[in-house]
Design a protein around this motif. Structure first.
Motif, PDB file in Angstrom:
ATOM      1  N   ILE A 104       0.831  -1.206   0.000  1.00 56.91           N
ATOM      2  CA  ILE A 104       0.000   0.000   0.000  1.00 56.91           C
ATOM      3  C   ILE A 104       0.862   1.252   0.000  1.00 56.91           C
ATOM      4  CG2 ILE A 104      -1.666   1.335   1.336  1.00 56.91           C
ATOM      5  CD1 ILE A 104      -2.823  -1.312   2.344  1.00 56.91           C
ATOM      6  N   LEU A 105       1.896   1.262   0.851  1.00 54.04           N
ATOM      7  CA  LEU A 105       2.755   2.445   0.940  1.00 54.04           C
ATOM      8  C   LEU A 105       3.515   2.689  -0.352  1.00 54.04           C
ATOM      9  CD1 LEU A 105       4.253   2.415   4.532  1.00 54.04           C
ATOM     10  CD2 LEU A 105       2.117   3.342   3.690  1.00 54.04           C
ATOM     11  N   LEU A 106       3.999   1.617  -0.968  1.00 51.67           N
ATOM     12  CA  LEU A 106       4.707   1.768  -2.235  1.00 51.67           C
ATOM     13  C   LEU A 106       3.783   2.360  -3.298  1.00 51.67           C
ATOM     14  CD1 LEU A 106       6.801  -1.533  -2.366  1.00 51.67           C
ATOM     15  CD2 LEU A 106       7.709   0.799  -2.368  1.00 51.67           C
ATOM     16  N   ALA A 107       2.541   1.877  -3.335  1.00 47.85           N
ATOM     17  CA  ALA A 107       1.595   2.400  -4.316  1.00 47.85           C
ATOM     18  C   ALA A 107       1.288   3.867  -4.044  1.00 47.85           C
ATOM     19  CB  ALA A 107       0.313   1.569  -4.293  1.00 47.85           C
ATOM     20  N   LEU A 108       1.125   4.227  -2.778  1.00 51.32           N
ATOM     21  CA  LEU A 108       0.787   5.603  -2.424  1.00 51.32           C
ATOM     22  C   LEU A 108       1.921   6.577  -2.724  1.00 51.32           C
ATOM     23  CD1 LEU A 108      -1.098   5.276   0.983  1.00 51.32           C
ATOM     24  CD2 LEU A 108      -2.044   6.043  -1.192  1.00 51.32           C
ATOM     25  N   LEU A 109       3.142   6.208  -2.322  1.00 48.22           N
ATOM     26  CA  LEU A 109       4.261   7.139  -2.422  1.00 48.22           C
ATOM     27  C   LEU A 109       4.960   7.098  -3.775  1.00 48.22           C
ATOM     28  CD1 LEU A 109       6.034   6.928   1.061  1.00 48.22           C
ATOM     29  CD2 LEU A 109       4.343   8.571   0.267  1.00 48.22           C
ATOM     30  N   MET A 110       4.964   5.902  -4.417  1.00 44.90           N
ATOM     31  CA  MET A 110       5.827   5.757  -5.584  1.00 44.90           C
ATOM     32  C   MET A 110       5.106   5.292  -6.844  1.00 44.90           C
ATOM     33  SD  MET A 110       9.172   4.156  -3.658  1.00 44.90           S
ATOM     34  CE  MET A 110      10.260   4.517  -5.027  1.00 44.90           C
ATOM     35  N   GLY A 111       3.996   4.579  -6.689  1.00 43.69           N
ATOM     36  CA  GLY A 111       3.272   4.100  -7.867  1.00 43.69           C
ATOM     37  C   GLY A 111       3.067   2.600  -7.841  1.00 43.69           C
ATOM     38  N   TRP A 112       2.023   2.167  -8.544  1.00 43.49           N
ATOM     39  CA  TRP A 112       1.674   0.738  -8.522  1.00 43.49           C
ATOM     40  C   TRP A 112       2.765  -0.142  -9.120  1.00 43.49           C
ATOM     41  CZ3 TRP A 112       1.591  -1.810 -13.157  1.00 43.49           C
ATOM     42  CH2 TRP A 112       1.479  -1.043 -14.326  1.00 43.49           C
ATOM     43  N   GLN A 113       3.590   0.424 -10.005  1.00 45.30           N
ATOM     44  CA  GLN A 113       4.660  -0.384 -10.606  1.00 45.30           C
ATOM     45  C   GLN A 113       5.629  -0.909  -9.544  1.00 45.30           C
ATOM     46  OE1 GLN A 113       3.816   2.739 -11.506  1.00 45.30           O
ATOM     47  NE2 GLN A 113       3.853   3.022 -13.736  1.00 45.30           N
ATOM     48  N   PHE A 114       5.878  -0.104  -8.522  1.00 44.18           N
ATOM     49  CA  PHE A 114       6.804  -0.519  -7.458  1.00 44.18           C
ATOM     50  C   PHE A 114       6.169  -1.599  -6.582  1.00 44.18           C
ATOM     51  CE2 PHE A 114       8.415   3.563  -8.795  1.00 44.18           C
ATOM     52  CZ  PHE A 114       9.782   3.390  -8.764  1.00 44.18           C
ATOM     53  N   THR A 115       4.863  -1.488  -6.365  1.00 39.95           N
ATOM     54  CA  THR A 115       4.166  -2.541  -5.627  1.00 39.95           C
ATOM     55  C   THR A 115       4.231  -3.858  -6.398  1.00 39.95           C
ATOM     56  OG1 THR A 115       2.643  -0.933  -4.652  1.00 39.95           O
ATOM     57  CG2 THR A 115       1.955  -3.237  -4.633  1.00 39.95           C
ATOM     58  N   LEU A 116       3.970  -3.803  -7.702  1.00 34.62           N
ATOM     59  CA  LEU A 116       4.044  -5.004  -8.534  1.00 34.62           C
ATOM     60  C   LEU A 116       5.455  -5.581  -8.521  1.00 34.62           C
ATOM     61  CD1 LEU A 116       2.691  -6.933 -10.543  1.00 34.62           C
ATOM     62  CD2 LEU A 116       3.296  -5.324 -12.376  1.00 34.62           C
ATOM     63  N   ALA A 117       6.457  -4.703  -8.610  1.00 36.31           N
ATOM     64  CA  ALA A 117       7.852  -5.165  -8.598  1.00 36.31           C
ATOM     65  C   ALA A 117       8.198  -5.825  -7.267  1.00 36.31           C
ATOM     66  CB  ALA A 117       8.795  -3.999  -8.868  1.00 36.31           C
ATOM     67  N   GLU A 118       7.702  -5.266  -6.165  1.00 38.23           N
ATOM     68  CA  GLU A 118       7.975  -5.831  -4.839  1.00 38.23           C
ATOM     69  C   GLU A 118       7.379  -7.227  -4.707  1.00 38.23           C
ATOM     70  OE1 GLU A 118       9.304  -6.063  -0.871  1.00 38.23           O
ATOM     71  OE2 GLU A 118       9.809  -4.623  -2.450  1.00 38.23           O
TER      72      GLU A 118
END
Length: 383
Positions: A104-118
């Motif tokens: 959630i934090l990655l999506a909020l601060l950086m974008g959904w691409q980072f959440t998917l990558a994580e």
């Protein structure tokens, strides 16, 4: 000087406000899982290092959701109770890298691409770690680790690792909504906040200071931004090293990851940096205490290799799929607090958190916390 400090503190506060509701949601879900599944049940599910067991370990780790210190303490506790060493390490990685609040934090601060990558790179990193263990982890190393672990040397969060308030009777819904279940959820919720606030607060302060004080051209030069190919190779190698020396672990590293991304680190470098919360300097010292100096060094080498390799694969796969953001505009702060969805969500979740905190104080939580933090804590607490 005072103006610069004020600027950094304001940046830190704005970051905190941006992610507050997501933290409460993540820790609330974590508390529910911990309240309905016991650690003894977890250990019995991890008898070997087979693909099925490692998958189960990842699922349990993702559900348990811990700060880095607690994840390491939990993994040792499970190892001492009979869990396979490789499976315990997989659990440890999943409980900090595959958790809801991080996504959630990655999506909020950086974008959904980072959440998917994580959530793509995390299982890959664990798989690489398992393969490296199969190649280099000998029965002799495991036995030496077990002998050291059984000494019970204190690190951080042993009280949390030993605490078992999980409810065993009834269905999951019955466990959640029973009086004992609600009490257990409130205790786990508050305990998780108690153990994470230093890491999280430190991460936010460091990220605020770096965002306010370090010029962009420094980061661009350090991360070789003018060299497209070299920077992609350099990022996954240097990302974990930045994490090691920054002391920022668990969720606290997301705001700093946003600062590094805006500063020019490669996409894979960001992912490697986030992965590396389990090899920061204080945790390396805990490995030394838990498993011995040689095995601590062995874990550092294996973990670093797995993190860097997985992040490098993520970098090139996401590039091929055109999933890497072209702009470096991670939302570190909004500038001012406004009446928007973030403010509304923060108010709603702060109200829910207050209900849990009040129950914690009304059901003996402070006394249990003192017992857990006291010297020589042993045993388990049952609701």
């Amino acid at each position: 000087m005072l103006a610069a400090i004020g600027h950094a503190l304001m940046m830190s506060f704005a970051m905190t406000w941006e992610i507050l509701w997501a933290l409460i949601l993540g820790f609330g879900l974590s508390a529910i899982i911990q309240a309905v599944v016991s650690k003894e049940e977890m250990s019995r599910l991890l008898p070997d290092d087979s693909a099925r067991t490692v998958t189960v370990a990842c699922g349990l780790g993702a559900a348990s959701s811990s700060c880095s210190y607690a994840a390491v303490a939990l993994a040792r506790s499970m190892f001492r109770r009979g869990a396979n060493f490789t499976a315990a390490m997989a659990f440890q990685f999943a409980s900090t890298n595959l958790v809801v609040e991080l996504g959630i934090l990655l999506a909020l601060l950086m974008g959904w691409q980072f959440t998917l990558a994580e959530f793509t790179g995390g299982p890959l990193m664990i798989a690489i770690m398992v393969l490296l263990f199969k190649a280099f982890l000998t029965p002799r190393i495991v036995e030496a680790a077990r002998q050291q672990a059984d000494k019970g040397i204190q690190g951080h969060m042993e009280g949390h690792a030993a605490m078992d308030m999980s409810i065993h009777e009834g269905t999951i819904w019955q466990r959640m909504f029973s009086s004992k279940g609600r009490t257990a959820i409130s205790h786990f919720f508050v305990m998780d906040w108690v153990m994470i606030w230093i890491d999280l607060g430190g991460g936010l302060l460091i990220a605020g200071a770096l965002a306010a004080w370090v010029p962009q051209h420094f980061w661009q030069a350090f991360f070789l931004q003018g060299h497209p190919i070299l920077s992609k190779l350099w990022g996954p190698l240097v990302g974990p090293i930045v994490a090691i020396v920054s002391f920022v672990c668990s969720i606290g590293n997301v705001p700093l990851a946003a600062v590094l991304w805006n500063g020019g680190i490669s996409f894979g470098g960001v992912i490697a940096f986030i992965f590396a919360d389990l090899i920061v300097l204080p945790i390396l010292d805990i490995y030394r205490k838990y498993y011995g100096l040689k095995i601590g060094a062995f874990l550092l080498a294996i973990f670093y290799a797995a993190m860097s390799a997985a992040a490098l694969v993520v970098e090139f796969v996401f590039q091929i799929l055109h999933l890497i953001p072209q702009e470096r505009k991670a939302q570190i702060v909004e500038g001012t607090i406004r009446w928007n969805y973030t403010t509304i969500l923060n108010i709603v979740f702060l109200a829910l958190a207050s209900v849990l905190v009040i129950r914690f104080f009304r059901t003996g939580g402070p006394a249990m916390m003192r017992m857990m933090s006291g010297p020589g804590h042993h045993g388990e607490h049952h609701a």
